[in-house]
Design an enzyme around this catalytic site. Sequence first.
Site, PDB file in Angstrom:
ATOM      1  N   ASP A   1       6.195  -4.417 -15.462  1.00  0.00           N
ATOM      2  CA  ASP A   1       6.240  -2.962 -15.626  1.00  0.00           C
ATOM      3  C   ASP A   1       7.269  -2.289 -14.733  1.00  0.00           C
ATOM      4  O   ASP A   1       7.167  -1.110 -14.448  1.00  0.00           O
ATOM      5  CB  ASP A   1       4.848  -2.364 -15.371  1.00  0.00           C
TER       6      ASP A   1
ATOM      7  N   HIS B   1       5.801  -4.661 -10.988  1.00  0.00           N
ATOM      8  CA  HIS B   1       4.976  -5.863 -10.840  1.00  0.00           C
ATOM      9  C   HIS B   1       5.461  -6.981 -11.756  1.00  0.00           C
ATOM     10  O   HIS B   1       6.066  -6.715 -12.796  1.00  0.00           O
ATOM     11  CB  HIS B   1       3.518  -5.523 -11.159  1.00  0.00           C
TER      12      HIS B   1
ATOM     13  N   SER C   1      -1.183  -4.139  -4.571  1.00  0.00           N
ATOM     14  CA  SER C   1      -1.290  -4.409  -6.007  1.00  0.00           C
ATOM     15  C   SER C   1      -0.832  -5.815  -6.385  1.00  0.00           C
ATOM     16  O   SER C   1      -1.191  -6.308  -7.447  1.00  0.00           O
ATOM     17  CB  SER C   1      -0.477  -3.380  -6.798  1.00  0.00           C
TER      18      SER C   1
END
Length: 385
Positions: free
Chosen positions: A350, A353, A41
């Site tokens: 968040d 990240h 991610s």
Amino acid sequence: MGFLVQLLAFILLPLLVSMSAEEINSSQPCDFLALFNFGDSNSDTGCMAAAFYPEILPYGQTFFHEPVGRASDGRLIIDFIAQHLGFPFLSAYINSIGTSYRHGANFAAGSSTIRRQNRTVFEGGSPFTFEIQTEQFNQFKQRTGKFFNKARKNSFRRHFPRPEDFAKAIYTFDIGQNDIAAAINRVGTEDSHAVISDIVDYFGKQVQYLHELGARTFWIHNSGPIGCLPVAMPVHNAMNQTPEAGYVDENGCVNYQNDMAREFNKKLKNMVVKLRAQFLDASLVYVDMFSAKYELINDANKEGFVDPSEICCGYHKDGYHLYCGNKAMINGKEIFAGSCDDPSKFISWDGVHYTEAANRWIANRMLNGSFSDPPLPITHSCSAQ
Ligand SMILES: *[C@@H]1O[C@H](CO)[C@@H](O)[C@H](O)[C@H]1NC(C)=O
Ligand SMILES: *[C@@H]1O[C@H](CO)[C@@H](O)[C@H](O)[C@H]1NC(C)=O
Ligand SMILES: CC(=O)N[C@H]1CO[C@H](CO)[C@@H](O)[C@@H]1O
């Protein structure tokens, strides 16, 4: 005319980019023709969102003004890399709508690991392991090559790399953090040292495979300080008692988790050295993202950011973890985990990240080679020996 403009952009952009760097190495910048990325991610630009469920706002709000499959409010480090090298943003390989692969493709997928895991997508896993990503690259290369020779007209050729571009591409990597997270979850039940060695061996095998397929320039990010992710910190985990001495460092980061990342990074670096000796026709640059990210965390206030434990988007307190963009009833009250007012002041978007502001800060320091071994800027990364 269009062609001339494109041609000029090609000749001038790499020059301008490298001239603006603080120090210019005497050698010419590499003339990269494409960028291929592999990872999780940290560098997924739309794979998981295209394959499964689309992302929701406030993801993407700062730069793209809509969710675009990136785990941030805006651009990721891979986006700053693409911009710095004069390429458009990378399209995710499996995204079929509105994409262009003329200057490369992105195989990264959120939650991905180097080794296969046993978790399904619904349990937070990803089917796109590093091994699958390199296999997708193999298909991409074989199939574009086949169609390229058949395509007489330009429409196909405008959207895909030429067969000769693959050897003159830069291959970037940012993967391993989820393998470390999995090892952290099983700590005490398995031999972590052996597991980490095994993860790094798998990584090496896939790099060897890409070399067999013609990759020559490798830009390899090590793993970030996973123990500094705010969701790992005791302050967000309803630990009423203060953690025992030595559990966290002076920035609130969980020591044993960062130690796992450090061990992975040490072994990864040894692997890169080994591969360098094996592939005399290739260039492998090892990039110390751990230090780049840790420097930002350590200097947060000095650099104009709030405390590094703070989360811009999400509700994480009293034992509840409500992730960014979600809604839930908590103690009889409806809570929406929305964004903070000014994400540019936060390091963590968040809880897991980084914000675009943090990604930009890290990219600005990393692209010029100050965290690379050997100390080459990315524009010159084809010449490591
Ligand atoms: C996956 O599950 C199998 C069977 O339970 C187990 O042997 C294997 O070690 C597991 N793999 C990982 C990476 O956890
Ligand atoms: C790279 O850029 C950073 C931030 O602008 C600067 O502090 C550092 O000295 C630069 N390093 C090199 C090797 O140019
Ligand atoms: C590989 C290499 O020679 N890199 C050099 C590029 O220039 C900077 C700044 O002069 C040096 O620190 C690097 O060693």
